[in-house]
Design a protein around this motif. Sequence first.
Motif, short mmCIF file in Angstrom:
data_model
loop_
_atom_site.label_atom_id
_atom_site.label_comp_id
_atom_site.label_asym_id
_atom_site.label_seq_id
_atom_site.Cartn_x
_atom_site.Cartn_y
_atom_site.Cartn_z
N ALA A 89 0.83 -1.20 0.00
CA ALA A 89 0.00 0.00 0.00
C ALA A 89 0.86 1.26 0.00
CB ALA A 89 -0.94 0.00 1.20
N LEU A 90 1.90 1.27 0.81
CA LEU A 90 2.80 2.42 0.85
C LEU A 90 3.54 2.58 -0.47
CD1 LEU A 90 4.28 2.13 4.46
CD2 LEU A 90 2.68 3.86 3.60
N GLY A 91 3.93 1.48 -1.07
CA GLY A 91 4.61 1.53 -2.36
C GLY A 91 3.73 2.10 -3.44
N LEU A 92 2.47 1.68 -3.47
CA LEU A 92 1.53 2.21 -4.47
C LEU A 92 1.24 3.67 -4.23
CD1 LEU A 92 -1.01 -0.74 -4.82
CD2 LEU A 92 0.73 -0.03 -6.46
N ALA A 93 1.13 4.07 -2.97
CA ALA A 93 0.89 5.48 -2.65
C ALA A 93 2.07 6.32 -3.11
CB ALA A 93 0.65 5.65 -1.14
N GLY A 94 3.26 5.79 -2.98
CA GLY A 94 4.45 6.51 -3.42
C GLY A 94 4.53 6.66 -4.93
N CYS A 95 3.82 5.81 -5.65
CA CYS A 95 3.82 5.87 -7.11
C CYS A 95 2.79 6.86 -7.63
CB CYS A 95 3.50 4.50 -7.71
SG CYS A 95 4.77 3.28 -7.39
N GLY A 96 2.03 7.47 -6.74
CA GLY A 96 1.01 8.42 -7.17
C GLY A 96 -0.28 7.76 -7.62
N LEU A 97 -0.44 6.48 -7.39
CA LEU A 97 -1.64 5.76 -7.78
C LEU A 97 -2.77 6.10 -6.82
CD1 LEU A 97 -2.91 3.58 -9.59
CD2 LEU A 97 -2.19 1.91 -7.92
N THR A 98 -3.89 6.49 -7.37
CA THR A 98 -5.06 6.75 -6.55
C THR A 98 -6.18 5.84 -7.02
OG1 THR A 98 -5.79 8.51 -8.03
CG2 THR A 98 -4.49 9.18 -6.12
N ILE A 99 -7.00 5.46 -6.10
CA ILE A 99 -8.13 4.58 -6.41
C ILE A 99 -9.37 5.24 -5.86
CG2 ILE A 99 -9.13 2.30 -6.05
CD1 ILE A 99 -6.28 1.23 -5.82
N PRO A 100 -10.44 5.42 -6.58
CA PRO A 100 -10.56 5.09 -7.99
C PRO A 100 -9.76 6.06 -8.86
CG PRO A 100 -12.54 6.17 -7.24
CD PRO A 100 -11.67 6.00 -6.04
N GLU A 101 -9.51 5.64 -10.09
CA GLU A 101 -8.65 6.40 -10.99
C GLU A 101 -9.40 6.77 -12.26
OE1 GLU A 101 -4.30 5.83 -13.09
OE2 GLU A 101 -5.06 4.27 -11.79
N ASP A 102 -8.98 7.86 -12.87
CA ASP A 102 -9.48 8.30 -14.17
C ASP A 102 -8.33 8.26 -15.16
OD1 ASP A 102 -12.10 8.86 -13.44
OD2 ASP A 102 -11.84 11.02 -13.35
N PRO A 103 -8.23 7.23 -15.99
CA PRO A 103 -7.13 7.18 -16.96
C PRO A 103 -7.08 8.39 -17.89
CG PRO A 103 -8.30 5.09 -16.92
CD PRO A 103 -9.07 6.04 -16.06
N ASP A 104 -8.25 8.96 -18.20
CA ASP A 104 -8.30 10.13 -19.09
C ASP A 104 -8.52 11.43 -18.32
OD1 ASP A 104 -7.86 8.58 -21.37
OD2 ASP A 104 -10.00 8.14 -21.59
N ASP A 105 -8.44 11.39 -17.00
CA ASP A 105 -8.51 12.59 -16.14
C ASP A 105 -9.80 13.39 -16.29
OD1 ASP A 105 -6.02 12.15 -14.91
OD2 ASP A 105 -4.99 13.06 -16.62
N THR A 106 -10.93 12.72 -16.47
CA THR A 106 -12.20 13.42 -16.65
C THR A 106 -12.53 14.32 -15.47
OG1 THR A 106 -13.04 11.65 -18.07
CG2 THR A 106 -14.68 13.13 -17.10
N LEU A 107 -12.44 13.80 -14.25
CA LEU A 107 -12.77 14.61 -13.08
C LEU A 107 -11.83 15.80 -12.95
CD1 LEU A 107 -14.57 15.05 -10.62
CD2 LEU A 107 -13.06 13.51 -9.34
N ALA A 108 -10.54 15.56 -13.13
CA ALA A 108 -9.56 16.65 -13.00
C ALA A 108 -9.75 17.71 -14.07
CB ALA A 108 -8.14 16.08 -13.06
N VAL A 164 -21.11 7.84 -18.22
CA VAL A 164 -19.81 8.50 -18.19
C VAL A 164 -18.86 7.67 -19.07
CG1 VAL A 164 -20.23 9.39 -15.86
CG2 VAL A 164 -18.93 7.28 -16.14
N PRO A 165 -17.70 8.22 -19.43
CA PRO A 165 -16.76 7.43 -20.23
C PRO A 165 -16.32 6.17 -19.48
CG PRO A 165 -16.13 9.75 -20.24
CD PRO A 165 -17.21 9.59 -19.21
N LEU A 166 -16.16 5.08 -20.21
CA LEU A 166 -15.69 3.83 -19.62
C LEU A 166 -14.35 4.04 -18.91
CD1 LEU A 166 -16.38 1.02 -22.26
CD2 LEU A 166 -17.28 1.16 -19.94
N GLY A 167 -14.22 3.48 -17.73
CA GLY A 167 -12.96 3.52 -16.99
C GLY A 167 -12.72 4.77 -16.17
N GLU A 168 -13.57 5.77 -16.30
CA GLU A 168 -13.37 7.02 -15.56
C GLU A 168 -14.03 6.88 -14.18
OE1 GLU A 168 -11.31 9.74 -17.05
OE2 GLU A 168 -10.94 7.73 -17.79
N ASN A 169 -13.42 6.05 -13.35
CA ASN A 169 -14.02 5.64 -12.08
C ASN A 169 -14.00 6.71 -11.01
OD1 ASN A 169 -14.71 3.11 -13.11
ND2 ASN A 169 -12.63 2.40 -12.78
N ALA A 170 -13.02 7.60 -10.98
CA ALA A 170 -13.02 8.70 -10.01
C ALA A 170 -14.16 9.65 -10.33
CB ALA A 170 -11.68 9.43 -10.02
#
Length: 164
Positions: free
Chosen positions: A21-40, A143-149
Amino acid sequence: MNASMPLLRRVVASAAGLLVALGLAGCGLTIPEDPDDTLASASGGELRVGFSPDPGLIVEAVDGRDPTGSLPDLVTGFAEGIDADVEWTEGSEESLVRMLESGELDLVTGGMTSDTPWIDKAGITRGYAGIDGADGREIVMLVPLGENAFLSALERYLDEEVGS
């Protein structure tokens, strides 16, 4: 000594889980994620919304005005919550889903229900029967597929406004 073995395994497993969990947090991975950054990209900017008129839920735009009804009110409230301006596009469900798939839209709304045929073309919110004008139908938004955030943020808003 054998009695302490299960405890040792649990401690090692917990430590390993914490390290992952700490390793993933250090990689900047957030869950849920938006591969295409729709929310951002919509937050603090523009929320591109396609709509298909449906009696009781959404009335088409007239004379260049925005559509009216319970669905536009919900979308506008969500947009305000993420500090976004709404850009409306009217069309048929099929053309709006195509635009959603190609990245031209962030959200599609109308009289779509939880029985929507677009399940493999779009991310779909839970069904909401408590929306004014739904007449017992479980209304969903696309919403777009995969845009889970983005989907999660929208569902949190809808849960607060109309219940789940």
